[in-house]
Design an enzyme around this catalytic site. Structure first.
Site, PDB file in Angstrom:
ATOM      1  N   GLY A 208       1.294  61.178   9.101  1.00 57.74           N
ATOM      2  CA  GLY A 208       2.555  60.736   9.678  1.00 57.74           C
ATOM      3  C   GLY A 208       2.837  59.260   9.590  1.00 57.74           C
ATOM      4  N   GLY A 210       3.804  57.816   6.538  1.00 56.74           N
ATOM      5  CA  GLY A 210       4.742  57.575   5.439  1.00 56.74           C
ATOM      6  C   GLY A 210       4.150  57.585   4.057  1.00 56.74           C
ATOM      7  N   LYS A 211       3.009  58.218   3.844  1.00 56.16           N
ATOM      8  CA  LYS A 211       2.359  58.205   2.525  1.00 56.16           C
ATOM      9  C   LYS A 211       3.232  58.914   1.484  1.00 56.16           C
ATOM     10  CE  LYS A 211      -1.476  60.156   3.984  1.00 56.16           C
ATOM     11  NZ  LYS A 211      -1.238  60.228   5.439  1.00 56.16           N
ATOM     12  N   SER A 550     -23.319  50.425  16.296  1.00 61.90           N
ATOM     13  CA  SER A 550     -22.349  49.345  16.453  1.00 61.90           C
ATOM     14  C   SER A 550     -22.089  48.969  17.908  1.00 61.90           C
ATOM     15  CB  SER A 550     -21.023  49.727  15.785  1.00 61.90           C
ATOM     16  OG  SER A 550     -20.452  50.845  16.419  1.00 61.90           O
ATOM     17  N   LYS A 593     -11.210  49.018  14.180  1.00 56.37           N
ATOM     18  CA  LYS A 593     -11.641  48.666  15.535  1.00 56.37           C
ATOM     19  C   LYS A 593     -10.728  47.598  16.136  1.00 56.37           C
ATOM     20  CE  LYS A 593     -16.484  49.940  14.853  1.00 56.37           C
ATOM     21  NZ  LYS A 593     -17.870  49.464  14.679  1.00 56.37           N
TER      22      LYS A 593
END
Length: 647
Positions: A208, A210-211, A550, A593
């Site tokens: 969703g 816009g590709k 992480s 992130k």
């Protein structure tokens, strides 16, 4: 020759020729030949023929030699022939007679052939008429009956039952300026397509954003750029990889094409009767000269992906069939061409996926340039909502766009919520007998839509200006989306002196649990205290599973805050692996992130110094602080507290 002459001028004329002198005989012979030519060509055409070879005047001459010259020119069609000598005239007349005999013989044969052809045409015509009659009778007594005609009428009626235009079609971006939040991705698509050597492209990104629209509009833009290899007729062929099905026996393959064998699939009627297989080109041929867009290309069958790679290399699709006979004269030329040369498949592949790169076929990735579309920010969602409201011709209250942005990061979902609210607003006006009033979408409309759709806010942890002991925000990433992790720790003096315990979420990954032990070593190194003196409980709020190390730096700071009773500001976040020497090591997903932190209202993010190259250059609204070790973070967080163990 004599029989042919008798046929055209009669036998009596020839029989009396022996009674004349030689000159008279020559004159009679010339007269006979003249009449014969008149019979062959006709009077008018003979004059025309004589004119063509400059013999008309000679033909009307009283001089015998000139008449012979005229006949010679007409028969042999040579205007350069000279007047013959008296001695050669008998020989020349014999040559003329021989040539006339050839002409008459040819015409006789042609007449016979024409007669037979006409007879055959009449016969075929009668057969055709009979076939047409049989066909008409067959059609009149065809498969139709009352039930089939009724079903046909129902289908035709359904064709006329049209609903309103689909809202998503109306709201779909019509130009590149309407695609929000993807300026870099769109720019990359255009210059990769408009290059004299365009590249195959893989687009990564959340759903969703816009590709598909960007790829379609980028092709249209590339067509307009000088030097682009795409013509104005270049097609954009779109297909969903999740719906592409094929048969390993190649009976069906809508992507690459397949062969309809006359026995199994039943080729066209005329081909089936002669047992000729028919190749059916697929989408790769339809897209030749343009773009083949495969949405969710990562879901495409792996074997079909490998076949697609072969087509990308060859730029052609080859067809095979054991039923194909190259020596069969009944095979149409287009089928011969497809079997012997293959079908063209010179296109640019654009594949879109919501999967991470490691889940995509490495061979496919190696042949494609890769473009990443970014998750949409709340500001982007707000802009999309306002843009959609303008297209719908409705007004929205001031906080509507902001409220919708709290429930979705997908442009498509945002317009869906707006359309639902638009429908609700129209219904509300109708209930209040205000159908002619201007439609305005209000905050209660949005709340009712999200409640009936059971939508939840995307960000549940929000940054604040408060300071809390033992609580810090870490950062995680899933797919292309980042999020904040609420990590909390509490410390008590050990029940058993110097034999404290550590508890941590069972749902956390093993590498994250190892980070706790690394943190214990780092704290002892920095403070000189052994955390075995404390009973420590560490919790990731919500029970999130953290795959990877992480969160190590954030866990270290949470424990340190808990045992030191030192507050941590709640508008900062930390990411990075912690080593037992206190170094903050690099991690992945920095861009995502940072995006997740900004979504939650975080003002400052500490990241490993080695990840500084991964920070977007045009980042706004958030401060990024690269650090090499944990002490650099501690200096900025705890230094002002004189009671701190690390002051």
């Amino acid at each position: 020759m004599k029989q042919l002459l008798e046929k055209f001028i009669g036998t009596n004329t020839l029989k009396t020729a022996d009674k004349f002198s030689e000159d008279e005989l020559l004159q009679k012979q010339v007269n006979v030949i003249s009449k014969l030519l008149a019979n062959i060509y006709g009077s008018e055409n003979l004059v025309l023929e004589a004119g063509k070879v400059k013999a008309l005047k000679l033909l009307r001459s009283d001089v015998l030699a000139e008449k012979v010259q005229a006949l010679q020119r007409i028969v042999f069609k040579d205007p350069t022939l000279e007047t013959p000598d008296r001695e050669r005239m008998p020989e020349i007349l014999n040559q003329i007679e021989d040539e006339i005999a050839e002409i008459i013989a040819r015409r006789t044969v042609e007449d016979d052939i024409d007669k037979k052809v006409n007879e055959r045409i009449i016969q075929r015509h009668e057969e055709y008429v009979q076939e047409v009659k049989r066909q008409v009778l067959k059609e009149n007594a065809g498969p139709e009956n009352a039930q089939t005609l009724k079903k046909l009428a129902i289908l035709e009626k359904l064709e006329h039952n049209k609903l309103a235009t689909n809202a998503f079609e109306e709201l779909r971006p019509k130009n590149l300026t309407e695609i929000v939040g993807q300026q870099r991705g769109v720019r990359a698509l255009i210059y990769k397509l408009a290059s004299p050597f365009p590249q195959h492209i893989l687009i990564y990104g959340p759903p969703g954003v816009g590709k598909t629209s960007a790829a379609r509009l980028a092709l249209e833009m590339a067509k307009q750029i000088k030097g682009s290899p795409f013509s104005k007729d270049g097609k954009f062929v779109e297909v969903d990889g999740t719906t592409l099905r094929w048969d390993p026996r190649e009976i069906v393959n809508p992507l690459l094409g397949s062969v309809h064998d006359p026995i199994y699939q039943g080729a066209k009627h005329d081909l089936a009767e002669t047992a000729i297989p028919e190749p059916k080109p697929g989408l790769v041929t339809e897209a030749s000269g343009g773009v083949l867009f495969i949405d969710e290309i990562g879901e495409l069958d792996p074997i079909l992906q490998n076949k697609l790679l072969k087509v990308l290399e060859d730029k052609r699709v080859q067809f095979e069939s054991s039923y194909y006979d190259p020596d069969d004269d009944n095979v149409p030329l287009y089928i011969k061409k497809l079997f012997e040369e293959g079908a063209p498949a010179d296109f640019i592949l654009i594949g879109a996926t919501t999967l991470e790169p490691e889940y995509i076929n490495p061979a496919l990735r190696s042949r494609c340039a890769e473009v990443y579309f970014e998750p949409l920010t709340p500001t982007d969602i707000g802009q999309i909502v306002e843009q959609a409201a303008q297209k719908l011709g409705v007004k929205i209250e001031g906080q509507v766009a902001e409220l919708i942005s709290q429930y979705t990061i997908e442009g498509r979902k945002a317009t869906n919520i707006l359309c639902d609210a638009y429908a609700l607003a129209c219904y509300r006006l109708k209930e209040n007998n205000q159908s002619k009033a201007a439609v305005t979408i209000t905050l209660p409309d949005i709340y009712e839509v999200v409640q009936t759709s059971r939508l939840s806010p995307l960000v549940t942890q929000r940054a604040s200006n408060q300071w809390e002991v033992g609580k810090i925000f870490g950062l995680g990433v899933a797919g292309f989306l980042g999020s904040v992790l609420e990590i909390e720790a509490i410390a008590f003096p050990a029940r058993n002196k110097d034999n404290g315990s550590i508890r941590f979420n069972d749902t956390a990954g093993s590498m994250t649990k190892d980070s706790v032990f690394n943190a214990a070593s780092v704290i002892r190194k920095i403070t000189g205290q052994d955390i075995a003196s404390y009973d420590i409980h560490i919790n990731v709020v919500g029970g999130a599973r953290i795959d990877g190390p992480s969160a190590g730096a954030a866990i270290t700071l949470a424990i340190l805050s808990a045992i030191d009773n030192n507050g941590i500001p709640q508008d900062i976040a930390v990411t990075g692996e912690i080593s037992i020497q206190g170094k903050v090591r690099p991690v992945g997903g920095i861009y995502e992130k940072i995006y997740g932190a900004r979504q939650a209202g975080i003002k400052k993010v500490f990241i490993p110094a080695e990840n500084q190259k991964d920070v977007p250059v045009d980042l706004k609204g958030i401060t990024i602080v690269p650090v090499n070790n944990i002490e650099e973070i501690i200096d900025q967080l705890f230094k002002q507290n004189n009671n701190s163990l690390v002051s």
